[in-house]
Motif scaffolding. Structure first.
Motif, PDB file in Angstrom:
ATOM      1  N   LEU A 113       0.826  -1.214   0.000  1.00 40.31           N
ATOM      2  CA  LEU A 113       0.000   0.000   0.000  1.00 40.31           C
ATOM      3  C   LEU A 113       0.860   1.264   0.000  1.00 40.31           C
ATOM      4  O   LEU A 113       0.407   2.319  -0.432  1.00 40.31           O
ATOM      5  CB  LEU A 113      -0.949   0.019   1.200  1.00 40.31           C
ATOM      6  CG  LEU A 113      -2.289  -0.679   0.985  1.00 40.31           C
ATOM      7  CD1 LEU A 113      -3.147  -0.553   2.232  1.00 40.31           C
ATOM      8  CD2 LEU A 113      -3.043  -0.112  -0.218  1.00 40.31           C
ATOM      9  N   GLY A 114       2.090   1.135   0.482  1.00 41.28           N
ATOM     10  CA  GLY A 114       2.991   2.278   0.412  1.00 41.28           C
ATOM     11  C   GLY A 114       3.187   2.757  -1.020  1.00 41.28           C
ATOM     12  O   GLY A 114       3.394   3.940  -1.261  1.00 41.28           O
ATOM     13  N   THR A 126      11.078  -2.320  -5.818  1.00 41.72           N
ATOM     14  CA  THR A 126      11.126  -1.466  -4.636  1.00 41.72           C
ATOM     15  C   THR A 126      10.925  -2.301  -3.382  1.00 41.72           C
ATOM     16  O   THR A 126      11.603  -2.105  -2.381  1.00 41.72           O
ATOM     17  CB  THR A 126      10.037  -0.374  -4.704  1.00 41.72           C
ATOM     18  OG1 THR A 126       9.992   0.128  -6.026  1.00 41.72           O
ATOM     19  CG2 THR A 126      10.324   0.741  -3.734  1.00 41.72           C
ATOM     20  N   LEU A 127       9.998  -3.251  -3.466  1.00 40.39           N
ATOM     21  CA  LEU A 127       9.727  -4.116  -2.318  1.00 40.39           C
ATOM     22  C   LEU A 127      10.989  -4.880  -1.922  1.00 40.39           C
ATOM     23  O   LEU A 127      11.338  -4.955  -0.740  1.00 40.39           O
ATOM     24  CB  LEU A 127       8.585  -5.089  -2.643  1.00 40.39           C
ATOM     25  CG  LEU A 127       8.078  -5.958  -1.496  1.00 40.39           C
ATOM     26  CD1 LEU A 127       7.506  -5.106  -0.377  1.00 40.39           C
ATOM     27  CD2 LEU A 127       7.022  -6.944  -1.982  1.00 40.39           C
ATOM     28  N   GLU A 128      11.696  -5.409  -2.917  1.00 34.64           N
ATOM     29  CA  GLU A 128      12.931  -6.144  -2.621  1.00 34.64           C
ATOM     30  C   GLU A 128      13.964  -5.238  -1.950  1.00 34.64           C
ATOM     31  O   GLU A 128      14.638  -5.639  -0.997  1.00 34.64           O
ATOM     32  CB  GLU A 128      13.513  -6.735  -3.914  1.00 34.64           C
ATOM     33  CG  GLU A 128      12.862  -8.052  -4.297  1.00 34.64           C
ATOM     34  CD  GLU A 128      13.239  -8.502  -5.703  1.00 34.64           C
ATOM     35  OE1 GLU A 128      14.294  -8.054  -6.202  1.00 34.64           O
ATOM     36  OE2 GLU A 128      12.468  -9.282  -6.288  1.00 34.64           O
ATOM     37  N   ARG A 129      14.048  -4.003  -2.445  1.00 39.39           N
ATOM     38  CA  ARG A 129      15.031  -3.068  -1.893  1.00 39.39           C
ATOM     39  C   ARG A 129      14.686  -2.709  -0.444  1.00 39.39           C
ATOM     40  O   ARG A 129      15.560  -2.660   0.426  1.00 39.39           O
ATOM     41  CB  ARG A 129      15.054  -1.805  -2.760  1.00 39.39           C
ATOM     42  CG  ARG A 129      16.444  -1.262  -2.986  1.00 39.39           C
ATOM     43  CD  ARG A 129      16.408  -0.082  -3.934  1.00 39.39           C
ATOM     44  NE  ARG A 129      15.481   0.945  -3.547  1.00 39.39           N
ATOM     45  CZ  ARG A 129      14.668   1.590  -4.395  1.00 39.39           C
ATOM     46  NH1 ARG A 129      14.681   1.297  -5.671  1.00 39.39           N
ATOM     47  NH2 ARG A 129      13.850   2.527  -3.952  1.00 39.39           N
ATOM     48  N   GLN A 154       7.659   0.747  13.691  1.00 37.87           N
ATOM     49  CA  GLN A 154       8.322   1.952  13.203  1.00 37.87           C
ATOM     50  C   GLN A 154       9.098   1.655  11.926  1.00 37.87           C
ATOM     51  O   GLN A 154       9.048   2.425  10.962  1.00 37.87           O
ATOM     52  CB  GLN A 154       9.255   2.521  14.277  1.00 37.87           C
ATOM     53  CG  GLN A 154       9.887   3.854  13.910  1.00 37.87           C
ATOM     54  CD  GLN A 154       8.856   4.949  13.705  1.00 37.87           C
ATOM     55  OE1 GLN A 154       8.044   5.223  14.588  1.00 37.87           O
ATOM     56  NE2 GLN A 154       8.845   5.554  12.535  1.00 37.87           N
ATOM     57  N   MET A 155       9.775   0.505  11.899  1.00 37.05           N
ATOM     58  CA  MET A 155      10.483   0.105  10.683  1.00 37.05           C
ATOM     59  C   MET A 155       9.505  -0.089   9.533  1.00 37.05           C
ATOM     60  O   MET A 155       9.774   0.315   8.397  1.00 37.05           O
ATOM     61  CB  MET A 155      11.243  -1.204  10.921  1.00 37.05           C
ATOM     62  CG  MET A 155      12.471  -1.032  11.773  1.00 37.05           C
ATOM     63  SD  MET A 155      13.261  -2.626  12.017  1.00 37.05           S
ATOM     64  CE  MET A 155      14.377  -2.206  13.337  1.00 37.05           C
ATOM     65  N   LEU A 156       8.372  -0.714   9.851  1.00 41.77           N
ATOM     66  CA  LEU A 156       7.363  -0.945   8.815  1.00 41.77           C
ATOM     67  C   LEU A 156       6.846   0.387   8.275  1.00 41.77           C
ATOM     68  O   LEU A 156       6.684   0.563   7.065  1.00 41.77           O
ATOM     69  CB  LEU A 156       6.202  -1.779   9.381  1.00 41.77           C
ATOM     70  CG  LEU A 156       5.044  -2.042   8.420  1.00 41.77           C
ATOM     71  CD1 LEU A 156       5.515  -2.743   7.156  1.00 41.77           C
ATOM     72  CD2 LEU A 156       3.961  -2.870   9.101  1.00 41.77           C
ATOM     73  N   ALA A 157       6.617   1.343   9.185  1.00 42.03           N
ATOM     74  CA  ALA A 157       6.107   2.647   8.750  1.00 42.03           C
ATOM     75  C   ALA A 157       7.111   3.338   7.826  1.00 42.03           C
ATOM     76  O   ALA A 157       6.739   3.919   6.804  1.00 42.03           O
ATOM     77  CB  ALA A 157       5.799   3.519   9.963  1.00 42.03           C
ATOM     78  N   ILE A 158       8.403   3.238   8.172  1.00 37.88           N
ATOM     79  CA  ILE A 158       9.431   3.845   7.316  1.00 37.88           C
ATOM     80  C   ILE A 158       9.520   3.079   5.995  1.00 37.88           C
ATOM     81  O   ILE A 158       9.591   3.666   4.916  1.00 37.88           O
ATOM     82  CB  ILE A 158      10.800   3.876   8.038  1.00 37.88           C
ATOM     83  CG1 ILE A 158      10.721   4.782   9.270  1.00 37.88           C
ATOM     84  CG2 ILE A 158      11.897   4.360   7.097  1.00 37.88           C
ATOM     85  CD1 ILE A 158      11.973   4.785  10.129  1.00 37.88           C
ATOM     86  N   GLY A 159       9.481   1.743   6.096  1.00 39.20           N
ATOM     87  CA  GLY A 159       9.516   0.918   4.886  1.00 39.20           C
ATOM     88  C   GLY A 159       8.345   1.230   3.965  1.00 39.20           C
ATOM     89  O   GLY A 159       8.515   1.341   2.748  1.00 39.20           O
ATOM     90  N   ARG A 160       7.177   1.405   4.548  1.00 40.59           N
ATOM     91  CA  ARG A 160       5.990   1.755   3.764  1.00 40.59           C
ATOM     92  C   ARG A 160       6.184   3.096   3.067  1.00 40.59           C
ATOM     93  O   ARG A 160       5.821   3.273   1.905  1.00 40.59           O
ATOM     94  CB  ARG A 160       4.770   1.805   4.690  1.00 40.59           C
ATOM     95  CG  ARG A 160       3.467   2.041   3.977  1.00 40.59           C
ATOM     96  CD  ARG A 160       2.315   2.065   4.954  1.00 40.59           C
ATOM     97  NE  ARG A 160       2.362   3.258   5.809  1.00 40.59           N
ATOM     98  CZ  ARG A 160       1.492   3.518   6.786  1.00 40.59           C
ATOM     99  NH1 ARG A 160       0.522   2.673   7.041  1.00 40.59           N
ATOM    100  NH2 ARG A 160       1.594   4.604   7.508  1.00 40.59           N
ATOM    101  N   GLY A 161       6.812   4.037   3.797  1.00 43.95           N
ATOM    102  CA  GLY A 161       7.111   5.339   3.197  1.00 43.95           C
ATOM    103  C   GLY A 161       8.084   5.205   2.035  1.00 43.95           C
ATOM    104  O   GLY A 161       7.905   5.842   0.992  1.00 43.95           O
ATOM    105  N   LEU A 162       9.092   4.338   2.197  1.00 49.41           N
ATOM    106  CA  LEU A 162      10.084   4.163   1.125  1.00 49.41           C
ATOM    107  C   LEU A 162       9.474   3.522  -0.115  1.00 49.41           C
ATOM    108  O   LEU A 162       9.940   3.732  -1.230  1.00 49.41           O
ATOM    109  CB  LEU A 162      11.258   3.308   1.628  1.00 49.41           C
ATOM    110  CG  LEU A 162      12.156   3.954   2.677  1.00 49.41           C
ATOM    111  CD1 LEU A 162      13.188   2.958   3.166  1.00 49.41           C
ATOM    112  CD2 LEU A 162      12.848   5.189   2.100  1.00 49.41           C
TER     113      LEU A 162
END
Lengths: 247, 288
Positions: A113-114, A126-129, A154-162
């Protein structure tokens, strides 16, 4: 000596330019004329204690709270008054305070969803990265986000942003509610993301660590920037040391 | 005993259609967090649409399903976007009142236009039967059962596997987070209202071959659908499916032992028992 009006980037073209922005809720004005700039690839800290308007600033930049006055320019376009979806599409991504991950969705679906505004084309790469950056998320891939620990969320939230492939990432209180060890880890992660060339705005109460990471900083007090300047100068500033570090 | 099996099978066929109506209701509830009071009226409207489409063009109700599903999806989207949302100003209780107002307009409009006469359609295969485990089931009911399960399956896959489905689930629990990944929340609300209304149109197509239509017909179904949603767990997708099938069977079996017209007693006894002993519903823990 740090001048209050020293908010302009000493370079020709800034990625983000905020000029005299005012915003608030109902009869309350929270931001009373805020100006700042962020250059491409730059790490900037926005500091301030609770309730000075940090989150209002983020939400104004994200288009969730409308600006009552002033302009926001991003990546060569005026984004003042645009809706959040258009701002996400432009590449300005906020990772909000309190993470705001989707608790009822798996880690994988949260990440997918990011990239909601980008469609499926380059999503897989992007997902792999992102998973490479956060190996811990890989282990939790099909787990519901609501079952993750605070640090993992928190990591997930940043990952979703990336996943949105941002040009600018705004991190609102990424260290909030984490153990000192995890805070350390989180700042290292942010450092790694920034080292890859992404512009990052860290909005924090955690003054020392933020300024160690950032090149420049702004100090928000009562809805205006009371101080602005190079991170080293701010850290050495006696007023900042007295107010925020008790030194 | 030889009456019980046909009753259960019959109940399952009715229950599958209850499930489709309830899926629409639970989808809207899950995301907008309101009970759509117009749901029954929209079902009634869809039944009239099937009826008049058949009368005008002779099109078979099953063949009309895709057309009406798309048409009612658009109707639901427009109702949410142009009526419910502008009048509600983001307050849940206003949404509730808006859907109630829409229900009153549709019901009385139908009464004024089409009178309260009961209408049915005649289909050549209406009295055909199929044999299942030694019991005879009317062919339209058997078709309705499998079509309803198919619709539920398609909807489930759409919710689980597509970007729209992920966005719907995201908005249901975390609106702010959804906005920040670029989901237009108002669009998702309207999509849900549209999908919920399309469910009702699909149910109408499966229903009319063995049922009738009057301006009041929606109430019976929306009460059962509401009970289904409570039984399954508010906003729970599997809950609506299992709950619908279960209530269909309960109604048929209660009808068998208490007499046809008292069959619905079983449904409301279940409703009261669920509220007393498991107010979150069968799948409530998952939905919460």
């Amino acid at each position: 000596m740090v001048l209050p009006n020293d908010w302009r980037v000493p370079m020709a073209e800034a990625l983000l330019t905020v000029e005299d922005v005012e915003a608030g809720y109902g009869p309350v004005t929270v931001l009373r004329g805020v100006s700042m700039q962020v250059a491409a690839g730059e790490v900037v800290a926005v500091l301030g204690s609770n309730g000075v308007g940090k989150s209002t600033l983020n939400n104004t930049l994200s288009g969730i709270v409308p600006a009552r006055a002033g302009r926001v320019r991003f990546d060569g376009a005026d984004i003042t008054g645009r809706d959040p979806a258009a701002i996400v599409a432009a590449g300005l991504i906020q990772v909000p305070e309190g993470r705001r991950v989707f608790p009822n969705l798996t880690v994988r679906d949260n990440l997918l969803l990011g990239a909601y505004r980008r469609g499926g084309r380059t999503r897989r790469q992007t997902l792999e990265r992102v998973v490479e950056t956060f190996p811990r998320l890989q282990e939790r891939f099909s787990q519901l986000a609501g079952t993750l620990s605070g640090g993992e969320q928190q990591m997930l939230a940043i990952g979703r942003g990336l996943m949105a492939d941002p040009k600018l990432l705004i991190l609102d209180e990424p260290s909030l509610g984490l153990s000192p060890l995890l805070v350390e880890e989180m700042f290292q992660l942010i450092d790694r993301i920034a080292a890859a060339g992404l512009a990052v705005v860290i909005v924090e109460q955690n003054v020392v660590q933020s300024l160690t990471l950032a090149a420049r900083g702004y100090v928000l007090e009562q809805g205006v920037f009371a101080m602005a300047g190079a991170a080293g100068d701010l850290l050495a500033d006696p007023r900042l040391r007295a107010t925020y570090l008790g030194l | 005993m030889e009456l019980l099996l046909p009753a259960v099978l019959n109940g399952l066929t009715t229950g599958a259609i209850y499930a489709v109506v309830a899926l629409g209701l639970t989808l809207i509830y899950g995301v907008l967090h309101i009970v759509n009071f117009a749901h029954g009226s929209l079902l009634m409207l869809a039944l009239y649409a099937v009826y008049f489409l058949h009368a005008a063009t002779g099109i078979d109700p099953y063949a009309a399903l895709p057309i009406l599903a798309v048409g009612f999806f658009a109707l639901g989207y427009v109702i949410q976007r142009l009526v419910v949302q502008p009048v509600s100003h983001g307050k849940d209780q206003n949404i509730l009142m808006a859907t109630l107002g829409i229900a009153i307009v549709i019901d009385n409009g139908a009464l004024a236009l089409w009178s309260s006469n009961t209408r049915t359609i005649d289909l050549p295969y209406a009295f055909d039967v199929v044999e299942v485990l030694g019991a005879f089931i009317p062919l339209p009911k058997a078709i309705g059962f499998f079509a309803a399960l198919g619709i539920a399956g398609v909807l489930w896959i759409a919710i689980q596997r597509t970007d729209l489905g992920r966005a719907i689930r995201a908005v249901a629990k975390e609106r702010q987070g959804a906005r920040l990944v670029g989901i237009r929340v108002e669009h998702i609300y309207a999509m849900c209202f549209g999908l919920g209304t399309a469910c009702v149109a699909a149910a109408a197509c499966l229903l009319l071959p063995t049922f009738y239509v009057t301006p009041q017909v929606g109430y019976a179904f929306v009460l059962v659908a509401f009970t289904t949603v409570v039984l399954g767990g508010m906003g729970s997708f599997p809950g609506a499916l299992v709950g619908g099938l279960l209530l269909g069977v309960v109604e048929a079996v209660a009808g068998l032992y208490l007499g046809e017209s008292l069959g619905q007693i079983g449904i409301f006894v279940i409703f009261i028992l669920v509220l007393l002993f498991r107010p979150t519903g069968l799948f409530g823990a998952k939905a919460a």
